[in-house]
Scaffold this active site. Structure first.
Site, mmCIF file in Angstrom:
data_model
loop_
_atom_site.group_PDB
_atom_site.id
_atom_site.type_symbol
_atom_site.label_atom_id
_atom_site.label_comp_id
_atom_site.label_asym_id
_atom_site.label_seq_id
_atom_site.Cartn_x
_atom_site.Cartn_y
_atom_site.Cartn_z
ATOM 1 N N ARG A 1 13.285 -29.870 18.311
ATOM 2 C CA ARG A 1 13.989 -30.875 19.090
ATOM 3 C C ARG A 1 15.176 -30.229 19.803
ATOM 4 N NH1 ARG A 1 16.711 -33.907 16.333
ATOM 5 N NH2 ARG A 1 16.095 -33.226 14.261
ATOM 6 N N TYR B 1 6.918 -30.162 22.246
ATOM 7 C CA TYR B 1 7.041 -29.991 20.793
ATOM 8 C C TYR B 1 7.535 -31.245 20.069
ATOM 9 C CZ TYR B 1 7.220 -27.055 16.652
ATOM 10 O OH TYR B 1 6.952 -26.488 15.425
ATOM 11 N N GLY C 1 9.284 -33.960 18.034
ATOM 12 C CA GLY C 1 10.061 -35.143 18.376
ATOM 13 C C GLY C 1 10.408 -35.259 19.855
ATOM 14 N N LYS D 1 10.856 -39.940 16.670
ATOM 15 C CA LYS D 1 12.313 -40.028 16.720
ATOM 16 C C LYS D 1 12.785 -40.901 17.885
ATOM 17 C CE LYS D 1 12.582 -37.011 13.347
ATOM 18 N NZ LYS D 1 12.979 -37.385 11.990
ATOM 19 N N HIS E 1 16.413 -43.515 9.096
ATOM 20 C CA HIS E 1 15.827 -42.185 8.880
ATOM 21 C C HIS E 1 15.668 -41.983 7.376
ATOM 22 C CE1 HIS E 1 16.258 -37.580 9.728
ATOM 23 N NE2 HIS E 1 15.004 -37.961 9.701
ATOM 24 N N SER F 1 18.576 -32.875 7.412
ATOM 25 C CA SER F 1 17.476 -31.919 7.271
ATOM 26 C C SER F 1 17.827 -30.833 6.256
ATOM 27 C CB SER F 1 17.126 -31.312 8.616
ATOM 28 O OG SER F 1 18.234 -30.620 9.114
ATOM 29 N N CYS G 1 17.304 -30.882 3.022
ATOM 30 C CA CYS G 1 17.796 -31.381 1.734
ATOM 31 C C CYS G 1 16.652 -31.856 0.844
ATOM 32 C CB CYS G 1 18.790 -32.505 1.945
ATOM 33 S SG CYS G 1 20.352 -31.937 2.645
ATOM 34 N N THR H 1 11.137 -34.496 2.144
ATOM 35 C CA THR H 1 9.686 -34.609 1.963
ATOM 36 C C THR H 1 9.313 -34.350 0.499
ATOM 37 O OG1 THR H 1 9.417 -33.872 4.235
ATOM 38 C CG2 THR H 1 7.451 -33.855 2.875
ATOM 39 N N ASN H 2 10.008 -33.393 -0.131
ATOM 40 C CA ASN H 2 9.736 -33.132 -1.546
ATOM 41 C C ASN H 2 10.042 -34.362 -2.399
ATOM 42 O OD1 ASN H 2 9.196 -30.552 -0.699
ATOM 43 N ND2 ASN H 2 11.082 -29.655 -1.503
ATOM 44 N N ASP I 1 9.694 -40.170 6.254
ATOM 45 C CA ASP I 1 10.702 -39.890 7.280
ATOM 46 C C ASP I 1 11.430 -41.118 7.825
ATOM 47 O OD1 ASP I 1 12.074 -37.986 8.870
ATOM 48 O OD2 ASP I 1 10.806 -38.416 10.591
ATOM 49 N N ARG J 1 5.215 -26.390 11.755
ATOM 50 C CA ARG J 1 4.923 -27.742 11.274
ATOM 51 C C ARG J 1 3.467 -27.944 10.928
ATOM 52 N NH1 ARG J 1 9.382 -31.542 10.876
ATOM 53 N NH2 ARG J 1 11.113 -30.397 11.768
ATOM 54 N N ARG K 1 23.656 -31.709 0.912
ATOM 55 C CA ARG K 1 23.651 -30.436 0.186
ATOM 56 C C ARG K 1 25.101 -29.962 0.070
ATOM 57 N NH1 ARG K 1 20.181 -25.790 -0.146
ATOM 58 N NH2 ARG K 1 18.480 -27.026 0.681
HETATM 59 O O1 SAT Z 1 10.409 -32.610 15.699
HETATM 60 S S1 SAT Z 1 10.717 -33.847 14.947
HETATM 61 O O2 SAT Z 1 11.880 -34.490 15.553
HETATM 62 O O3 SAT Z 1 9.593 -34.757 14.990
HETATM 63 C C1 SAT Z 1 11.024 -33.480 13.359
HETATM 64 C C2 SAT Z 1 12.445 -33.293 13.039
HETATM 65 O O4 SAT Z 1 13.153 -32.552 13.717
HETATM 66 O O5 SAT Z 1 12.889 -33.890 12.037
HETATM 67 MN MN MN Z 2 13.277 -36.614 10.077
#
Ligand code: SAT
Ligand code: MN
Length: 595
Positions: free
Chosen positions: A70, A211, A213, A220, A240, A262, A264, A267-268, A287, A379, A410
């Site tokens: 992004r 690419y 987002g 987003k 978010h 991001s 942190c 997703t886990n 997300d 990704r 974090r």
């Molecule tokens: O590229 S995206 O915006 O979809 C993913 C991200 O940066 O969190």
């Molecule tokens: Mn995100």
């Protein structure tokens, strides 16, 4: 065969875009597997996609090296009054921005097909879902949208002849002259990239990037920036946040929505494997959460997406086995490395490092190279339904009732493992002041402290101070049905730089304490910063963490907290008199409690 449009306003949007962008052809997507396969076959044939022998129906793309993430400094919230975009967004006046972009859009799809993608964010027909129409000249975008959203004829049917939709115009900005050979990843140079949002018109215009987002406009751009502005006007929430369901050994369900900046482990956490005996975790979303107050007065959440667009490097059977097991087939990988036996690879992948690979730039790569094999923002695009721990109710149209909000970041020091807000207002204050140290994934020096309110700094489609007020208003409406709010920090380190808490699945112990707090079954002690687990309240059964570590991560260092006050004041000062007085009162309250 292109699908027929029976919606006058949609037809006008398509006609206008076609007249401006000048594509060779216009194609309306039906969302079928056949359509996906046809477009993918074209991209395999042209060489822009590489098939993966080891993963059925999966491919690898390599982006242009200038188009890998992004572009926040080319992202705009364009409102007539600059103050409505606020201090955290880039702003250009709508007329000026549109004039510039129209200049770029003119003839930009020459030599290409213009695809019209009807998509639904949220299960089609859900009272919380919204329909968007993305126009794009990128078949890569079409295939990704097939995975990330619900696409095609069934969306057009739901739209009917006069249904409401959010127009999203996208071009990679790379017209083709007759006979000109196409690039493997066509895009425009950085100074021509624009990711623009016009919240007053619910309109998205994106130019120059293919690419993530920047280009998959449902994510987003629509589901966060435009949706957040709509949500404020309409009295709901677009956040978010991941959504997960925890089930206790007794079968009681709790739903948690959590926001983290991001890097942190969001997703886990969304795909957590509980280590506490008898507890189970299921993923609803990883997300984004859209939430509305239901007929019973509680807050209900849906995941507006249908797939995961996850960061690949660092994902492994150690860190996230559920994600790894989602990736066996039907995946689009972007900017990962390619192994000699036809599989993908990235830094942090399980098993031995391959002796040779092709890196994300398409060059030979061997271990010990000074460069990484996979781009740090490589990704995977994966259908959510393939996740082994996807919740049975993840597509329930009415959503799941949220019990708990979690914010976090974090921080090597100061911020304890967990604390609970005293009240809704205090919880909003915790979200509004969320802080995180930068990692290699961010621009700027590693270890800088950043405030990323509600993890929404790059995604809030209006003035962030008004967004704080919207949270306060939602709390007022929810009253005693409001979710309880907690703040976590999985990343405390010792003086020697070692993590004090194991994290990952063990975080389920902290979530269990939250659930027991809701039920009034777990103790907490009142401190200046919030409610912390009382001695013995966290279930540490079978966990091998030294007592002194636990003491350290559950302590409140008054002097260190006092030292945070100037940074909090500075953070709030940027909003001037738009900052809600209730937020100011929270900061004063904290300062007073610290003494
Ligand atoms: O590229 S995206 O915006 O979809 C993913 C991200 O940066 O969190
Ligand atoms: Mn995100």
């Amino acid at each position: 065969m292109s699908t027929r449009i029976k919606h006058e306003k949609l037809q006008a949007f398509v006609d206008e875009a076609a007249a401006m962008c000048g594509p060779d052809e216009v194609y309306v997507c039906d969302g079928s597997t056949g359509e996906y396969d046809r477009l993918m076959a074209l991209m395999l044939e042209s060489g822009s996609a590489t098939p993966l022998k080891k993963r059925p129906n999966s491919v690898l793309f390599r982006s242009d090296p200038s188009d890998v993430a992004r572009v926040e400094d080319r992202t705009y919230i364009s409102t007539p009054d600059r103050a409505d975009a606020g201090p955290t967004n880039n702003w250009v006046a709508p007329d000026e921005l549109k004039a510039t972009m129209k200049g770029l859009y003119r003839g930009c799809m020459k030599g290409r097909t213009m695809y019209v993608i009807p998509f639904s964010m949220g299960p089609i027909g859900s009272p919380i879902a919204k329909i968007g129409i993305e126009i794009t000249d990128s078949p890569y975008v079409v295939c990704n949208m097939h995975i990330m959203t619900r696409v095609g004829t069934r969306v057009l049917e739901a739209l009917g002849e006069d249904g409401e939709f959010i127009p999203c115009l996208h071009s990679i900005g790379a017209p083709l002259e007759p006979g000109q050979k196409d690039a493997a990843w066509p895009c425009a140079p950085i100074e021509k990239k624009y990711i623009s949002h016009f919240p007053d018109e619910n309109l998205i215009w994106s130019y120059g990037s293919g690419y993530g987002g920047n280009a998959l406009l449902g994510k987003k751009c629509l589901a966060l920036r435009i949706a957040s502005a709509m949500a404020r006007k309409e009295g709901w929430m677009a956040e978010h946040m991941l959504i997960l369901r925890l089930t206790s050994p007794g079968g009681k369900q709790y739903h948690i929505a959590a926001a983290f900046p991001s890097a942190c482990g969001k997703t886990n956490l969304a795909m957590l494997q509980c280590t506490v005996e008898g507890w189970k975790c299921e993923t609803v979303g990883d997300d984004i959460a859209w939430m509305k107050i239901g007929p019973d007065g509680r807050l209900y959440a849906i995941n507006p997406e249908a797939g995961f667009f996850g960061v690949a490097p660092g994902t492994s059977y150690d860190s996230n086995p559920m994600a790894m097991d989602t990736l066996h087939e039907n995946i689009i990988f972007t900017n990962c490395a390619l192994t000699d036996d036809g599989d993908i690879w990235w830094e942090g992948f399980d098993g031995p490092v391959p002796a040779h690979a092709i890196d994300w730039k398409g060059r030979d790569w061997t271990p010990g190279s000074t460069e990484v094999a996979a781009h740090p923002n490589a990704r995977f695009t994966a259908p959510a339904r393939q996740c082994p721990c996807i919740c049975t109710d993840w597509e329930k149209p009415e959503g799941v009732p949220i019990d708990i909000f979690v914010f976090g970041g974090r921080r090597a020091g100061v911020v304890p493992l967990v604390n609970e807000a005293f009240s809704w207002d205090h919880g909003v204050f915790l979200g509004a002041t969320a802080s995180s140290e930068t990692t290699a994934a961010n621009i700027g020096s590693v270890g800088d402290l950043r405030r990323d309110p509600f993890a929404m700094k790059p995604f809030c489609g209006y003035n962030m101070a008004d967004y704080f007020q919207h949270w306060l208003d939602m709390g007022d409406r929810l009253g005693d049905k409001a979710p309880r709010i907690f703040y976590v920090n999985w990343f405390r380190k010792s003086a020697a730089g070692k993590f004090l808490w194991p994290g990952f699945g063990e975080n389920s112990r902290v979530l269990k304490w939250m659930c027991e707090r809701i039920d009034g079954r777990a103790g907490a002690r009142k401190t200046a910063i919030g409610l912390l687990p009382e001695e013995g309240a966290l279930d540490l059964e079978g966990l091998d963490v030294p007592g002194e570590n636990m003491k350290e991560i559950l302590a409140v260092d008054t002097a260190a907290w006092k030292a945070e006050i100037p940074s909090l004041e500075k953070h709030f000062a940027q909003f001037g008199d738009r900052l809600p007085p209730r937020m100011k009162a929270q900061l004063e309250g904290l300062a007073k409690r610290l003494g």
